[in-house]
Design a protein around this motif. Structure first.
Motif, PDB file in Angstrom:
ATOM      1  N   MET A 276       0.846  -1.186   0.000  1.00 24.40           N
ATOM      2  CA  MET A 276       0.000   0.000   0.000  1.00 24.40           C
ATOM      3  C   MET A 276       0.889   1.245   0.000  1.00 24.40           C
ATOM      4  SD  MET A 276      -2.733   1.092   2.926  1.00 24.40           S
ATOM      5  CE  MET A 276      -1.609   0.660   4.224  1.00 24.40           C
ATOM      6  N   THR A 277       0.615   2.173  -0.892  1.00 15.97           N
ATOM      7  CA  THR A 277       1.418   3.406  -0.946  1.00 15.97           C
ATOM      8  C   THR A 277       1.041   4.309   0.220  1.00 15.97           C
ATOM      9  OG1 THR A 277       1.262   3.257  -3.345  1.00 15.97           O
ATOM     10  CG2 THR A 277       2.024   5.359  -2.439  1.00 15.97           C
ATOM     11  N   ARG A 278       2.011   4.794   0.948  1.00 11.80           N
ATOM     12  CA  ARG A 278       1.729   5.731   2.048  1.00 11.80           C
ATOM     13  C   ARG A 278       1.499   7.124   1.484  1.00 11.80           C
ATOM     14  NH1 ARG A 278       2.600   6.618   7.695  1.00 11.80           N
ATOM     15  NH2 ARG A 278       3.342   8.738   8.145  1.00 11.80           N
ATOM     16  N   LEU A 279       0.324   7.692   1.841  1.00 15.95           N
ATOM     17  CA  LEU A 279       0.009   9.049   1.371  1.00 15.95           C
ATOM     18  C   LEU A 279       0.995  10.065   1.941  1.00 15.95           C
ATOM     19  CD1 LEU A 279      -3.878   9.054   1.789  1.00 15.95           C
ATOM     20  CD2 LEU A 279      -2.606   9.044  -0.370  1.00 15.95           C
TER      21      LEU A 279
ATOM     22  N   PRO B 119      -5.981   9.961  15.503  1.00 16.99           N
ATOM     23  CA  PRO B 119      -4.625   9.970  14.930  1.00 16.99           C
ATOM     24  C   PRO B 119      -3.786   8.854  15.562  1.00 16.99           C
ATOM     25  CG  PRO B 119      -5.300  12.172  15.657  1.00 16.99           C
ATOM     26  CD  PRO B 119      -6.292  11.209  16.231  1.00 16.99           C
ATOM     27  N   VAL B 120      -2.956   8.236  14.736  1.00 13.64           N
ATOM     28  CA  VAL B 120      -2.137   7.106  15.209  1.00 13.64           C
ATOM     29  C   VAL B 120      -0.663   7.416  14.963  1.00 13.64           C
ATOM     30  CG1 VAL B 120      -1.617   4.660  14.832  1.00 13.64           C
ATOM     31  CG2 VAL B 120      -4.002   5.455  14.754  1.00 13.64           C
TER      32      VAL B 120
ATOM     33  N   GLY C 233       4.348   7.047  11.751  1.00 13.35           N
ATOM     34  CA  GLY C 233       3.748   8.175  12.465  1.00 13.35           C
ATOM     35  C   GLY C 233       2.660   8.931  11.726  1.00 13.35           C
ATOM     36  N   ILE C 234       2.369  10.078  12.296  1.00 16.66           N
ATOM     37  CA  ILE C 234       1.271  10.922  11.807  1.00 16.66           C
ATOM     38  C   ILE C 234       1.574  11.458  10.403  1.00 16.66           C
ATOM     39  CG2 ILE C 234       0.119  13.154  12.209  1.00 16.66           C
ATOM     40  CD1 ILE C 234      -0.739  11.231  14.330  1.00 16.66           C
ATOM     41  N   ILE C 235       0.546  11.449   9.545  1.00 14.40           N
ATOM     42  CA  ILE C 235       0.632  12.186   8.266  1.00 14.40           C
ATOM     43  C   ILE C 235      -0.097  13.503   8.501  1.00 14.40           C
ATOM     44  CG2 ILE C 235      -0.053  12.241   5.836  1.00 14.40           C
ATOM     45  CD1 ILE C 235       0.022   9.195   5.836  1.00 14.40           C
TER      46      ILE C 235
ATOM     47  N   SER D  62      -5.830  12.930   9.428  1.00 13.07           N
ATOM     48  CA  SER D  62      -7.054  12.806  10.245  1.00 13.07           C
ATOM     49  C   SER D  62      -8.019  13.954   9.977  1.00 13.07           C
ATOM     50  CB  SER D  62      -6.683  12.766  11.732  1.00 13.07           C
ATOM     51  OG  SER D  62      -5.952  11.590  12.016  1.00 13.07           O
TER      52      SER D  62
ATOM     53  N   ALA E 199      -5.878   4.854  11.315  1.00 16.51           N
ATOM     54  CA  ALA E 199      -4.986   4.180  10.358  1.00 16.51           C
ATOM     55  C   ALA E 199      -3.566   4.099  10.899  1.00 16.51           C
ATOM     56  CB  ALA E 199      -4.975   4.924   9.028  1.00 16.51           C
ATOM     57  N   ASP E 200      -3.024   2.854  10.892  1.00 17.68           N
ATOM     58  CA  ASP E 200      -1.576   2.735  11.142  1.00 17.68           C
ATOM     59  C   ASP E 200      -0.911   2.535   9.774  1.00 17.68           C
ATOM     60  OD1 ASP E 200      -1.983  -0.641  12.528  1.00 17.68           O
ATOM     61  OD2 ASP E 200      -2.020   0.072  10.443  1.00 17.68           O
TER      62      ASP E 200
ATOM     63  N   PHE F  87      -6.125   0.988   7.369  1.00 18.23           N
ATOM     64  CA  PHE F  87      -7.004   2.132   7.683  1.00 18.23           C
ATOM     65  C   PHE F  87      -8.388   1.524   7.861  1.00 18.23           C
ATOM     66  CE2 PHE F  87      -9.303   5.783   7.949  1.00 18.23           C
ATOM     67  CZ  PHE F  87      -9.683   6.449   6.793  1.00 18.23           C
TER      68      PHE F  87
ATOM     69  N   ASN G 125     -10.364   0.062   4.613  1.00 18.95           N
ATOM     70  CA  ASN G 125     -10.290   1.072   3.549  1.00 18.95           C
ATOM     71  C   ASN G 125      -9.974   0.462   2.185  1.00 18.95           C
ATOM     72  OD1 ASN G 125      -8.042   3.013   2.023  1.00 18.95           O
ATOM     73  ND2 ASN G 125      -9.921   4.058   2.593  1.00 18.95           N
TER      74      ASN G 125
ATOM     75  N   LYS H  46      -7.750  10.156  -3.879  1.00 16.71           N
ATOM     76  CA  LYS H  46      -6.774   9.499  -3.002  1.00 16.71           C
ATOM     77  C   LYS H  46      -7.366   9.112  -1.652  1.00 16.71           C
ATOM     78  CE  LYS H  46      -2.688  11.375  -5.253  1.00 16.71           C
ATOM     79  NZ  LYS H  46      -3.375  11.988  -6.409  1.00 16.71           N
ATOM     80  N   LEU H  47      -8.566   9.640  -1.351  1.00 13.26           N
ATOM     81  CA  LEU H  47      -9.190   9.309  -0.058  1.00 13.26           C
ATOM     82  C   LEU H  47     -10.722   9.376  -0.094  1.00 13.26           C
ATOM     83  CD1 LEU H  47      -7.354  11.037   2.971  1.00 13.26           C
ATOM     84  CD2 LEU H  47      -7.814   8.591   2.655  1.00 13.26           C
TER      85      LEU H  47
HETATM   86  C1  PYL Z   1      -5.212   5.184   3.868  1.00  9.26           C
HETATM   87  C2  PYL Z   1      -4.214   5.524   2.799  1.00  9.26           C
HETATM   88  C3  PYL Z   1      -4.693   5.271   1.393  1.00  9.26           C
HETATM   89  C4  PYL Z   1      -3.443   4.923   0.692  1.00  9.26           C
HETATM   90  N1  PYL Z   1      -2.483   4.671   1.545  1.00  9.26           N
HETATM   91  C5  PYL Z   1      -2.945   4.686   2.891  1.00  9.26           C
HETATM   92  C6  PYL Z   1      -1.938   5.328   3.847  1.00  9.26           C
HETATM   93  O1  PYL Z   1      -1.305   6.295   3.541  1.00  9.26           O
HETATM   94  N2  PYL Z   1      -1.824   4.705   5.048  1.00  9.26           N
HETATM   95  C7  PYL Z   1      -1.014   5.244   6.143  1.00  9.26           C
HETATM   96  C8  PYL Z   1      -1.895   6.166   6.968  1.00  9.26           C
HETATM   97  C9  PYL Z   1      -1.131   6.591   8.223  1.00  9.26           C
HETATM   98  C10 PYL Z   1      -1.928   7.613   9.042  1.00  9.26           C
HETATM   99  C11 PYL Z   1      -1.198   8.066  10.303  1.00  9.26           C
HETATM  100  C12 PYL Z   1      -2.038   9.115  11.004  1.00  9.26           C
HETATM  101  O2  PYL Z   1      -1.900  10.311  10.637  1.00  9.26           O
HETATM  102  O3  PYL Z   1      -2.834   8.725  11.877  1.00  9.26           O
HETATM  103  N3  PYL Z   1      -0.946   6.897  11.207  1.00  9.26           N
END
Ligand code: PYL
Length: 283
Positions: A1-4, A59-60, A65-67, A71, A110-111, A115, A128, A263-264
């Motif tokens: 999964m690509t991290r946003l 937020p997780v 970590g946090i993007i 949230s 989401a970790d 998500f 998700n 993307k979301l």
């Molecule tokens: C849900 C997205 C859709 C595509 N990739 C998924 C992604 O980026 N997952 C990581 C989300 C991390 C969120 C972070 C936070 O800000 O709570 N833990």
């Protein structure tokens, strides 16, 4: 999964009304309408309940970590749909506890691996990836004014592509699977054949030489430029949950409103509608 990345989602909150109009042009339904279509639910029956259904976004901080804005963006999408939504003040376990103490009906969090949305009454979990694949397949069904008996090319056989392909098969489409890892596509064909029979599922061996025959595509890969320019025609409709978008800027201009991509938004909307559809005990 690509991290946003924050750059991927920075504009979403302020563009929701505009995106809703784009979706109506492409599918004849709004963001909410596509989310209801995803689950075969009657929008009129459920929309009145949305305002009283609270979804807290937690937020997780684990892992990468946090993007920044993640949230808040999820919360903005939920509020745009009419849900009573907020981001918890605390993160992680404290945020979950806060949501329960404030009597949330559901949480989203989401970790780095998943998500999810969780209905706190029924304990139902919506993922998700699964919801996103299904929602984009629903959008393609709407773009095609009914995908039944039509040939669809699914590019990318990961969790999102699998969920989308399954929805398309349920809708009666003829599905061709392609993945840059042929063994993945073959394994998915075998898995689907048990439920849908072998005749409605094909495998594409070469994307460039064999893709011209398709007018409906679900693009669910984490790669850029997976859609060759040879494929672009006036009849082509694409639903693209893949992040990043697998279509070049040049091709984007050619496609105009025959492409649904985000993307979301659609994934979050489908998750939220799924959560409210889960019956609340005594409901
Ligand atoms: C849900 C997205 C859709 C595509 N990739 C998924 C992604 O980026 N997952 C990581 C989300 C991390 C969120 C972070 C936070 O800000 O709570 N833990």
């Amino acid at each position: 999964m690509t991290r946003l990345k924050t750059n991927d989602i920075r504009e979403i909150s302020s563009s929701l009304a505009e995106y809703d109009l784009q979706l109506q042009t492409a599918t004849n339904k709004t963001l909410a309408g596509i989310a209801y279509h995803t689950w075969g639910a009657d929008e009129a029956e459920w929309n009145s309940r949305i305002n009283h259904f609270s979804i807290h976004v937690v937020p997780v901080t684990v892992g990468q970590g946090i993007i920044t804005d993640f949230s808040e963006t999820v919360c903005a999408i939920l509020q745009f749909l009419g849900f009573d939504s907020r981001v918890t003040e605390q993160t992680d376990s404290s945020g979950i506890a806060e949501a329960f103490e404030k009597k949330a009906d559901a949480i989203m969090m989401a970790d780095d691996d998943r998500f999810v949305g969780i209905n706190l009454h029924t304990r139902e979990v919506v993922d998700n990836s699964a919801a996103t694949g299904r929602a984009f397949a629903a959008a393609l069904d709407l773009m095609a004014t009914g995908i039944k008996d039509k040939s669809v090319l699914v590019i990318g056989c990961g969790p999102v592509g699998e969920s989308g392909a399954k929805m398309l098969l349920h809708k009666g489409a003829l599905v061709t699977l392609y993945d840059c890892r042929p063994e993945i596509a073959l394994s998915l064909k075998k898995k689907f054949s048990h439920s849908f029979g072998p005749t409605r599922i094909q495998i594409l061996d070469n994307l460039i030489t064999q893709c011209q025959n398709y007018h409906y595509i679900l693009e669910a890969t984490p790669s850029k430029n997976t859609i060759p320019v040879e494929l672009i025609s006036d009849r082509l409709r694409i639903a693209a949950p893949g992040v990043p978008l697998g279509i070049s800027k040049q091709n984007l201009d050619l496609l105009k409103d025959r492409l649904v991509h985000d993307k979301l938004e659609l994934g979050v909307a489908a998750m939220a509608v799924n959560l409210i559809l889960k019956k609340i005990p005594g409901d």
